[in-house]
Motif scaffolding. Structure first.
Motif, PDB file in Angstrom:
ATOM      1  N   THR A 188      45.315  43.640  35.585  1.00  0.00           N
ATOM      2  CA  THR A 188      43.911  43.902  35.265  1.00  0.00           C
ATOM      3  C   THR A 188      42.998  43.147  36.224  1.00  0.00           C
ATOM      4  O   THR A 188      42.032  43.718  36.748  1.00  0.00           O
ATOM      5  CB  THR A 188      43.617  43.518  33.804  1.00  0.00           C
ATOM      6  OG1 THR A 188      44.473  44.284  32.946  1.00  0.00           O
ATOM      7  CG2 THR A 188      42.171  43.784  33.437  1.00  0.00           C
ATOM      8  N   ALA A 189      43.293  41.894  36.478  1.00  0.00           N
ATOM      9  CA  ALA A 189      42.478  41.104  37.414  1.00  0.00           C
ATOM     10  C   ALA A 189      42.526  41.710  38.816  1.00  0.00           C
ATOM     11  O   ALA A 189      41.496  41.801  39.496  1.00  0.00           O
ATOM     12  CB  ALA A 189      42.978  39.659  37.443  1.00  0.00           C
ATOM     13  N   THR A 190      43.695  42.152  39.214  1.00  0.00           N
ATOM     14  CA  THR A 190      43.840  42.760  40.538  1.00  0.00           C
ATOM     15  C   THR A 190      43.012  44.032  40.648  1.00  0.00           C
ATOM     16  O   THR A 190      42.335  44.255  41.659  1.00  0.00           O
ATOM     17  CB  THR A 190      45.323  43.047  40.836  1.00  0.00           C
ATOM     18  OG1 THR A 190      46.054  41.818  40.741  1.00  0.00           O
ATOM     19  CG2 THR A 190      45.508  43.651  42.215  1.00  0.00           C
ATOM     20  N   GLU A 191      43.045  44.859  39.618  1.00  0.00           N
ATOM     21  CA  GLU A 191      42.241  46.092  39.649  1.00  0.00           C
ATOM     22  C   GLU A 191      40.757  45.771  39.755  1.00  0.00           C
ATOM     23  O   GLU A 191      40.016  46.432  40.477  1.00  0.00           O
ATOM     24  CB  GLU A 191      42.514  46.954  38.423  1.00  0.00           C
ATOM     25  CG  GLU A 191      43.879  47.603  38.408  1.00  0.00           C
ATOM     26  CD  GLU A 191      44.200  48.373  39.671  1.00  0.00           C
ATOM     27  OE1 GLU A 191      43.365  49.184  40.128  1.00  0.00           O
ATOM     28  OE2 GLU A 191      45.299  48.162  40.219  1.00  0.00           O
ATOM     29  N   ARG A 192      40.322  44.756  39.043  1.00  0.00           N
ATOM     30  CA  ARG A 192      38.897  44.369  39.119  1.00  0.00           C
ATOM     31  C   ARG A 192      38.543  43.909  40.531  1.00  0.00           C
ATOM     32  O   ARG A 192      37.477  44.232  41.045  1.00  0.00           O
ATOM     33  CB  ARG A 192      38.596  43.279  38.101  1.00  0.00           C
ATOM     34  CG  ARG A 192      38.613  43.789  36.676  1.00  0.00           C
ATOM     35  CD  ARG A 192      38.461  42.640  35.691  1.00  0.00           C
ATOM     36  NE  ARG A 192      38.709  43.068  34.348  1.00  0.00           N
ATOM     37  CZ  ARG A 192      37.769  43.238  33.440  1.00  0.00           C
ATOM     38  NH1 ARG A 192      36.522  43.021  33.735  1.00  0.00           N
ATOM     39  NH2 ARG A 192      38.088  43.622  32.220  1.00  0.00           N
ATOM     40  N   ILE A 193      39.432  43.146  41.156  1.00  0.00           N
ATOM     41  CA  ILE A 193      39.200  42.704  42.533  1.00  0.00           C
ATOM     42  C   ILE A 193      39.150  43.909  43.467  1.00  0.00           C
ATOM     43  O   ILE A 193      38.269  43.998  44.334  1.00  0.00           O
ATOM     44  CB  ILE A 193      40.283  41.694  42.976  1.00  0.00           C
ATOM     45  CG1 ILE A 193      40.105  40.371  42.232  1.00  0.00           C
ATOM     46  CG2 ILE A 193      40.250  41.489  44.495  1.00  0.00           C
ATOM     47  CD1 ILE A 193      41.271  39.418  42.376  1.00  0.00           C
ATOM     48  N   GLU A 194      40.076  44.841  43.289  1.00  0.00           N
ATOM     49  CA  GLU A 194      40.084  46.024  44.138  1.00  0.00           C
ATOM     50  C   GLU A 194      38.806  46.844  43.952  1.00  0.00           C
ATOM     51  O   GLU A 194      38.204  47.295  44.933  1.00  0.00           O
ATOM     52  CB  GLU A 194      41.307  46.887  43.836  1.00  0.00           C
ATOM     53  CG  GLU A 194      42.602  46.270  44.316  1.00  0.00           C
ATOM     54  CD  GLU A 194      43.780  47.150  43.996  1.00  0.00           C
ATOM     55  OE1 GLU A 194      44.256  47.850  44.910  1.00  0.00           O
ATOM     56  OE2 GLU A 194      44.206  47.159  42.820  1.00  0.00           O
ATOM     57  N   ILE A 195      38.390  47.034  42.717  1.00  0.00           N
ATOM     58  CA  ILE A 195      37.178  47.799  42.442  1.00  0.00           C
ATOM     59  C   ILE A 195      35.972  47.133  43.101  1.00  0.00           C
ATOM     60  O   ILE A 195      35.179  47.786  43.795  1.00  0.00           O
ATOM     61  CB  ILE A 195      36.966  47.983  40.926  1.00  0.00           C
ATOM     62  CG1 ILE A 195      38.008  48.959  40.378  1.00  0.00           C
ATOM     63  CG2 ILE A 195      35.539  48.461  40.615  1.00  0.00           C
ATOM     64  CD1 ILE A 195      38.125  48.976  38.864  1.00  0.00           C
ATOM     65  N   THR A 196      35.844  45.838  42.915  1.00  0.00           N
ATOM     66  CA  THR A 196      34.732  45.101  43.527  1.00  0.00           C
ATOM     67  C   THR A 196      34.797  45.194  45.045  1.00  0.00           C
ATOM     68  O   THR A 196      33.768  45.357  45.711  1.00  0.00           O
ATOM     69  CB  THR A 196      34.740  43.636  43.058  1.00  0.00           C
ATOM     70  OG1 THR A 196      34.632  43.609  41.634  1.00  0.00           O
ATOM     71  CG2 THR A 196      33.614  42.844  43.672  1.00  0.00           C
ATOM     72  N   SER A 197      35.987  45.101  45.613  1.00  0.00           N
ATOM     73  CA  SER A 197      36.150  45.207  47.068  1.00  0.00           C
ATOM     74  C   SER A 197      35.703  46.568  47.574  1.00  0.00           C
ATOM     75  O   SER A 197      34.988  46.658  48.585  1.00  0.00           O
ATOM     76  CB  SER A 197      37.605  44.948  47.458  1.00  0.00           C
ATOM     77  OG  SER A 197      37.982  43.631  47.128  1.00  0.00           O
ATOM     78  N   TYR A 198      36.122  47.627  46.893  1.00  0.00           N
ATOM     79  CA  TYR A 198      35.726  48.977  47.319  1.00  0.00           C
ATOM     80  C   TYR A 198      34.230  49.210  47.115  1.00  0.00           C
ATOM     81  O   TYR A 198      33.582  49.848  47.948  1.00  0.00           O
ATOM     82  CB  TYR A 198      36.554  50.052  46.600  1.00  0.00           C
ATOM     83  CG  TYR A 198      37.897  50.261  47.243  1.00  0.00           C
ATOM     84  CD1 TYR A 198      38.010  50.882  48.477  1.00  0.00           C
ATOM     85  CD2 TYR A 198      39.061  49.823  46.624  1.00  0.00           C
ATOM     86  CE1 TYR A 198      39.250  51.056  49.083  1.00  0.00           C
ATOM     87  CE2 TYR A 198      40.298  49.990  47.218  1.00  0.00           C
ATOM     88  CZ  TYR A 198      40.390  50.608  48.449  1.00  0.00           C
ATOM     89  OH  TYR A 198      41.615  50.778  49.049  1.00  0.00           O
ATOM     90  N   GLU A 199      33.678  48.695  46.036  1.00  0.00           N
ATOM     91  CA  GLU A 199      32.230  48.849  45.817  1.00  0.00           C
ATOM     92  C   GLU A 199      31.446  48.184  46.950  1.00  0.00           C
ATOM     93  O   GLU A 199      30.494  48.761  47.492  1.00  0.00           O
ATOM     94  CB  GLU A 199      31.822  48.269  44.461  1.00  0.00           C
ATOM     95  CG  GLU A 199      32.278  49.120  43.295  1.00  0.00           C
ATOM     96  CD  GLU A 199      32.080  48.449  41.937  1.00  0.00           C
ATOM     97  OE1 GLU A 199      32.117  49.177  40.923  1.00  0.00           O
ATOM     98  OE2 GLU A 199      31.891  47.206  41.873  1.00  0.00           O
ATOM     99  N   GLY A 200      31.834  46.972  47.314  1.00  0.00           N
ATOM    100  CA  GLY A 200      31.170  46.276  48.412  1.00  0.00           C
ATOM    101  C   GLY A 200      31.378  46.976  49.745  1.00  0.00           C
ATOM    102  O   GLY A 200      30.452  47.080  50.564  1.00  0.00           O
ATOM    103  N   LEU A 201      32.585  47.452  49.960  1.00  0.00           N
ATOM    104  CA  LEU A 201      32.900  48.172  51.195  1.00  0.00           C
ATOM    105  C   LEU A 201      32.045  49.431  51.319  1.00  0.00           C
ATOM    106  O   LEU A 201      31.477  49.708  52.384  1.00  0.00           O
ATOM    107  CB  LEU A 201      34.389  48.526  51.209  1.00  0.00           C
ATOM    108  CG  LEU A 201      34.944  49.222  52.440  1.00  0.00           C
ATOM    109  CD1 LEU A 201      34.756  48.366  53.687  1.00  0.00           C
ATOM    110  CD2 LEU A 201      36.425  49.533  52.222  1.00  0.00           C
TER     111      LEU A 201
END
Length: 174
Positions: free
Chosen positions: A110-123
């Motif tokens: 779950t934490a990893t998915e949140r990091i990935e989502i935040t990374s893609y949103e910023g990207l």
């Protein structure tokens, strides 16, 4: 991995973020295979195996974004993911039961998915500022959508899934 350099433009910032996302996804392909093998909860194990295949597709999409930019894929360190992987390795040494380990794996996923989502949103935000083309943005948007879907599945498993049921059985709760 790419070497550090001064980032002066939004285009350079976009490429730097893209390189970090690329490394993150590549690391997670291997980690998901390991989690699938280590998880004892059948649904969790299958979920990790399925998401590994999805992540392989996400790697190809990031490569397509690089190609659309006219660049070779680059990688740079992803300290957030490195930290999660190190934490998981340390926890594995301390986990006394499979149920406890599986519950922890659910949290890490779950934490990893949140990091990935935040990374893609910023990207994607940086992509808009840098005015990269739709051919660059489209595969990244597809990855973001897939990550959001995976997070919803993990939340469902955490709230109603077999991991919780199994923990309750072990703890003698009905």
């Amino acid at each position: 991995m790419s070497t550090p350099q001064d980032i002066e433009t939004f285009e350079e910032l976009f490429r730097d973020k893209l390189a970090a996302v690329y490394e993150m996804e590549r690391q997670l392909v291997d980690e998901l295979e390991s989690l699938s093998a280590a998880a004892t909860d059948e649904n969790l194990s299958k979920g990790f195996a399925i998401h590994r295949k999805e992540t392989e597709t996400q790697v190809r999409r990031v490569e397509a974004a690089f190609e659309a930019l006219g660049a070779e894929p680059e990688r740079r360190e992803s300290p957030l993911v490195d930290g999660l992987l190190a934490d998981r390795a340390a926890f594995d040494e301390r986990a006394a039961t499979d149920a406890v380990r599986d519950d922890y794996y659910l949290d890490v996923a779950t934490a990893t998915e949140r990091i990935e989502i935040t990374s893609y949103e910023g990207l994607l935000r940086t992509a808009r500022t840098a005015e990269v083309g739709d051919d660059v943005v489209a595969p990244l948007e597809a990855n973001l959508g897939q990550e959001e879907k995976t997070l919803r599945k993990l939340r469902g498993l955490a709230g109603h899934g077999s991991v919780e049921t199994r923990l309750n059985e072990i703890l003698g709760r009905q």
